[in-house]
Every structure is written in structure tokens, then in C-alpha cells.
Design an enzyme around this catalytic site. Structure first.
Site, short mmCIF file in Angstrom:
data_model
loop_
_atom_site.label_atom_id
_atom_site.label_comp_id
_atom_site.label_asym_id
_atom_site.label_seq_id
_atom_site.Cartn_x
_atom_site.Cartn_y
_atom_site.Cartn_z
CG HIS A 121 -1.93 0.83 1.57
ND1 HIS A 121 -1.84 2.17 1.71
CD2 HIS A 121 -3.54 0.98 1.29
CE1 HIS A 121 -3.29 2.75 1.79
NE2 HIS A 121 -3.86 2.48 0.86
CG ASP A 198 0.15 -2.65 5.84
OD1 ASP A 198 -0.95 -2.38 7.28
OD2 ASP A 198 0.20 -1.72 4.82
CD GLN A 201 -7.16 -4.37 4.42
OE1 GLN A 201 -7.63 -4.91 4.34
NE2 GLN A 201 -7.16 -3.65 3.74
CE LYS A 224 -7.41 -0.23 6.68
NZ LYS A 224 -8.27 0.72 5.17
CB CYS A 362 -3.77 3.37 -1.56
SG CYS A 362 -5.07 4.69 -1.24
#
Length: 408
Positions: A121, A198, A201, A224, A362
Site C-alpha cells: 500500500h 503493515d 488488513q 478496519k 492505493c
């Protein structure tokens, strides 16, 4: 599959959109909020609203307890060794920027390497571009396999003794790939590098244990994972955070201030300058309580089963291309319908009450790797059902019929 009763806890899903019951398939962008989170925010503002770490009055004490209680919940949820290793941020983007600005500045020198992947991302790409420009370090990329996954052999070949930082997404927001973080961390550490993950998700969909992964830094976003917007967290190993300089300066994060010099509070507060996102933290704590009650293993099983069902159904649609691996993937399907622009697909789906994302997500370098300018994406969460997938497939078939000659 998770009980349909879960869906009843999300008030926003009870509405009609364009004359159709809402099917929300954009949870990779932001999840919907259960009533428990909404009520926690309401209760905080109605009863406990005050600044933290300052006043000795009752409301201030209750607000501080709620804020720090949320930190403890985050630490337990991701398996941190200490609450001091949890820094509240605005989200994953801010968390990565802190590491790229503070830690990277202290360790990077000209000729050093930062290792990424093409699936990152922009939030896990641009900060490292800037860090490389400032330090003279080199950006290197682990190549992708034809299905968008990465091989550990390529990881071994990319990371060298000159590598100082590896920063990688746990779950791709486009391909759904679940990367082997634990194995990548071991390779990075073998070469003396540190690894940033990261987790935007991954955290909403699967059980995370940062100590088992042995990652050095981990970032997450509350919005999220059923929490409010504007709140997230950075996990960092205490030994690393202790040696890092703050990137924001002002109230809350100071110990002592003179006219010419200042000193900082201990962890975690030295990284939390200014009035923090108190209500956001309270809401995130409520979201963690909710997800814990449902069970992260149950959520992961539900998402995988629903994604597999969607893949089976969608891959039967003529002229529909699906991107990413067919196995070892998380709860989303990214696709294109012939030559119809994804924005047109999303617009037609919206007219039938179905919310999907369309664009480059993104991830412009990944789009170029896919040789696409943009894609459509349906992303699932614990409140989605097979009926939602069936409605998506029916709507895609109608979209295909509507555009006719534009397909193929």
C-alpha cells in the site's frame, strides 16, 4: 460460518440503498461498527469526557483509566509483551511514518538497503521512499510470483547484510495474499535487519501474536476492525522504542521543559504528543472486546470460507478476471469484468445496493505489475453471508448483460 445474529449487531446494514437492501462489500477500506462500539463512544462522551493524564478530578481519572485500559486491550490482543510497547496513533499510516522517520533516521546510512515488495500500500511505500532520499539508502523489492505471492527463496536472495529495514504487508489489500511474516522476520534478523509489518488488513481477520512472529514493529488501524476512524496503534519492541526519538513534540509527551532543553516521558507517552484520540481509543477497546468475544479463529474461518465460496461463484462468470492466488488468501476478491472500467462496474453495482471498491486501491505499482490501471474489489467481513455473494454474482451477470459489447 458465523451466526447470522452477528449481522443484527450492525445498525448500518439494516438500510436500503437505491431501493435495495444494502450489501456492504468494502470492509477492506473500512469496516462497519457494531452497536457495542457505538454505545461505548456515546457513553464516553455522555459520562467520562475529559482530558487524560492531567486532572485529578473524577472525570479525568475515569477518562485516563478508559484510555489506558484500551492500551492494555490492544497489547493483549496482538500479544505484546508490555503495554509500554503500544503507541496510539491515527492509524497504520501514522504508525509506519513514525518508524520511517524516527527509527530509520537513526540507523540508515548511504548504501544501506530498505527491502519492500511491489504489493505494498502507498502508506508502506512512500515513507520509505522519503527515508531513502534522506539517508542515501537503496530501495529493493522482493519479486512477486505469477499469482502475486512471494517465495522465501526470493526473500533470501533479496535481503543481504546491507539490509537494515524490511517493511512488508501481512495481508495484501488487493491480492488477498497472506505473507509468511514469521519466516521473513527470521531471514531479516539473520542479516541483522529489523522488520516492520503493515497489519492493517491482517489484524481484523486473523489472530496476531507479535512475539511469535518476532516482528520488530507492527501497525494496525482501528477503523478496519470494527473500531472508530482516526485511531490505530504502533507496536514496537521496547528496546527499539526506548532508543527512538519522538516525531511530534508538545504537551503530554514531556517530562521536563526548560527554555533551551526538554526531556521526554517514558514509553509509551513520549510518542503521544498533544491531546490523544481518547474517544477513539475507548471505541477501539470496545471493538477488541467484541472481536475477542466472537473469536478471531472463528472470524478467520468464516472469512476464508466465504472468500472461497465467492471465488468459486465468480470464476464461473465469463470474461471476469480474478487477481491473486486461489489459496492462502484472506477475505477479498479483486477482479475486472472484461473491458468495462471498474468505476462503471461499481456504479452499476451500487444502483443495486451493492458497495464495492474500484480504483487503484492505493497500490499503483502493483496495478502496473498486474498491467491494469484499476480493478474492482469485493471485501468480506464477519457480517457478510453467502447471500451477499449470491447477490454480487447476480448483479455482475446483469452488469455484463448491460454493457454487452464492452465485455471481452
Amino acid at each position: 460460518m458465523i451466526s447470522a445474529e452477528i449481522r443484527e449487531l450492525f445498525p448500518i446494514l439494516k438500510q436500503d440503498v437505491n431501493g435495495h437492501p444494502l450489501v456492504y462489500l468494502d470492509s477492506a477500506a473500512t469496516s462497519q461498527k457494531p452497536i457495542q462500539v457505538i454505545e461505548a463512544l456515546k457513553h464516553y462522551y455522555e459520562w467520562d469526557n475529559a482530558n487524560v493524564h492531567r486532572g485529578v478530578h473524577t472525570l479525568g481519572s475515569r477518562a485516563t483509566d478508559a484510555y489506558e485500559g484500551a492500551r492494555a486491550k490492544v497489547a493483549k490482543f496482538i500479544g505484546a509483551a508490555s503495554e509500554q510497547e503500544i503507541i496510539f496513533t491515527r492509524g497504520t499510516t501514522t504508525a509506519i511514518n513514525i518508524v520511517a522517520a524516527s527509527f530509520a533516521e537513526s540507523v540508515l546510512r548511504e548504501g544501506d538497503e530498505i527491502v519492500l515488495t511491489p504489493m505494498e500500500h502507498h502508506s508502506n511505500l512512500i515513507p520509505w521512499q522519503q527515508a531513502a532520499k534522506k539517508s542515501g539508502a537503496t530501495l529493493k523489492y522482493i519479486p512477486l510470483q505469477p499469482d502475486g505471492s512471494i517465495s522465501l527463496a526470493d526473500v533470501e536472495n533479496t535481503i543481504t547484510d546491507r539490509t537494515k529495514i524490511v517493511s512488508i504487508v501481512y495481508v495484501s489489500n488487493v491480492l488477498g495474499v497472506i505473507n509468511p511474516i514469521k519466516e521473513i522476520a527470521a531471514i531479516a534478523h539473520k542479516h541483522g535487519a529489523k522488520i516492520m509489518v503493515d497489519g492493517a488488513q491482517s489484524t481484523p481477520h486473523m489472530k496476531v501474536d507479535v512475539q511469535d512472529l518476532d516482528c520488530d514493529f507492527y501497525a494496525l488501524s482501528g477503523h478496519k476492525m470494527c473500531g472508530p476512524t482516526g485511531i490505530g496503534a504502533l507496536y514496537g519492541k521496547k528496546s527499539l522504542l526506548n532508543n527512538m526519538e519522538p516525531v511530534e513534540f508538545g504537551g503530554e509527551m514531556i517530562d521536563h521543559v526548560d527554555l533551551y532543553e526538554s526531556t521526554w516521558k517514558e514509553l509509551p507517552w513520549k510518542f503521544e504528543g498533544g491531546t490523544p484520540m481518547i474517544a477513539g481509543a475507548v471505541g477501539l477497546g470496545a471493538a477488541i472486546d467484541f472481536l475477542t468475544e466472537v473469536g478471531m479463529d472463528n472470524i478467520f474461518k468464516h472469512d476464508v470460507e466465504l472468500t472461497n465460496y465467492a471465488l468459486d461463484r465468480m470464476m464461473q462468470i465469463p470474461d471476469l478476471a480474478v487477481y491473486g492466488p486461489t489459496t492462502n488468501r484472506a477475505g477479498l476478491v479483486t477482479f475486472n469484468l472484461g473491458d468495462v472500467h471498474p468505476h462503471d462496474v461499481a456504479t452499476v453495482l451500487d444502483s443495486m445496493g451493492i458497495a464495492v471498491r474500484a480504483g487503484h486501491h492505493c497500490c499503483q505499482p502493483l496495478m502496473r505489475w498486474l498491467e491494469q490501471s484499476s480493478t474492482a474489489r469485493a471485501s468480506f467481513y464477519l457480517y457478510n453471508t453467502e447471500d451477499d455473494v449470491d447477490r454480487l454474482v447476480t448483479a455482475l451477470l446483469k452488469t455484463k448483460e448491460y454493457f454487452g459489447d464492452a465485455i471481452g
